[in-house]
Design an enzyme around this catalytic site. Structure first.
Site, mmCIF file in Angstrom:
data_model
loop_
_atom_site.group_PDB
_atom_site.id
_atom_site.type_symbol
_atom_site.label_atom_id
_atom_site.label_comp_id
_atom_site.label_asym_id
_atom_site.label_seq_id
_atom_site.Cartn_x
_atom_site.Cartn_y
_atom_site.Cartn_z
ATOM 1 C CG ASN A 277 15.794 18.284 2.334
ATOM 2 O OD1 ASN A 277 15.948 17.402 1.483
ATOM 3 N ND2 ASN A 277 15.700 18.022 3.627
ATOM 4 N NE ARG A 278 19.678 22.539 -4.345
ATOM 5 C CZ ARG A 278 20.633 21.591 -4.345
ATOM 6 N NH1 ARG A 278 21.151 21.145 -3.217
ATOM 7 N NH2 ARG A 278 21.071 21.102 -5.482
ATOM 8 C CG LEU A 279 15.148 24.907 4.784
ATOM 9 C CD1 LEU A 279 14.178 25.472 3.746
ATOM 10 C CD2 LEU A 279 14.415 24.023 5.772
#
Ligand SMILES: Cc1cc2nc3c(=O)[nH]c(=O)nc-3n(C[C@H](O)[C@H](O)[C@H](O)COP(=O)(O)O)c2cc1C
Length: 219
Positions: free
Chosen positions: A196-198
């Site tokens: 999630n691009r975290l």
């Protein structure tokens, strides 16, 4: 965008990063040791040119350029590479001796971002590395006026023939404009891709007392 330059849907190219995470508790207190650990892991999964890195330099009036280089060593001083001092990057580094380095190891979903000031290494160190290179590369360094405009390929080949003839049967000397730089890191960031691009980002910043401060950055 109007003009279609490719049949590929570039905007749809994406990948989810799922391999692993990175916590402050996982990393070494010394970023050079941490780099050594990640570098070994990179060479294990990507033996071809895991030492390839992007070097970004900048003119004093703020015009940046970037190119791929090969890391040729790292130690307590920092990160070592070799080039032509009279090249575009060499001239930029003469006028503005600061730069950034970036490694991207796709199979590990990792990047390392480094920034700092540069110094030339000693002529002895440059000489030792120069003579460890294949003779063809040594001759190529003499033939190339790196970054200058040349008439054509034949002109380059003719220069190579000329220096090959000049040094036939002799040791090729270290060209006066060729040598190493060491980038002394002031910040080193270790980036691990996450879902999630975290992503996980752990940055080390060198403090005035020489100690390293560790911080987590937002992705
Ligand atoms: C994988 C790879 C490794 C390279 N390694 C070096 C290197 O170690 N030293 C170097 O001067 N140029 C190297 N080059 C060429 C540079 O990318 C660049 O074209 C050249 O240094 C001239 O850059 P400049 O005109 O910005 O000074 C490499 C290129 C590639 C693709």
């Amino acid at each position: 965008m109007s003009a279609k330059l490719s049949t590929i849907d570039v905007a749809a190219l994406r990948k989810e990063y799922t391999l692993r995470g990175l916590r402050k508790a996982d990393v070494d207190s010394d970023p050079m040791r941490q780099f050594g650990k990640w570098f070994e892991e990179a060479v294990a999964v990507q033996p071809a040119e895991a030492n390839a890195m992007t070097l970004a330099t900048c003119t004093p009036d703020g015009k940046p350029t970037a190119r791929v280089m090969l890391l040729k060593g790292f130690d307590e001083r920092g990160f070592l590479f070799f080039t032509n001092y009279a090249s575009r990057k060499g001239r930029q580094l003469e006028a503005n001796p600061r730069a950034a380095l970036n490694f991207f190891w796709a199979p590990l979903e990792r990047q390392v971002c480094i920034a700092g000031a540069l110094e030339r290494v000693s002529r002895e160190e440059s000489d030792a590395y120069f003579h460890s290179r294949p003779v063809g590369s040594q001759l190529g360094a003499w033939a190339s006026t790196q970054s200058s405009v040349v008439p054509d390929r034949d002109w380059l080949e003719a220069r190579l023939d000329e220096v090959t003839e000049r040094y036939r049967g002799a040791e090729v000397p270290l060209p006066p404009t060729w040598g190493g730089f060491v980038l002394k890191p002031e910040t080193i960031e270790f980036w691990q891709g996450r879902p999630n691009r975290l992503h996980d980002r752990i940055q080390y910043s060198r403090q005035p007392d020489g100690m390293w401060k560790l911080e987590r950055l937002s992705p």
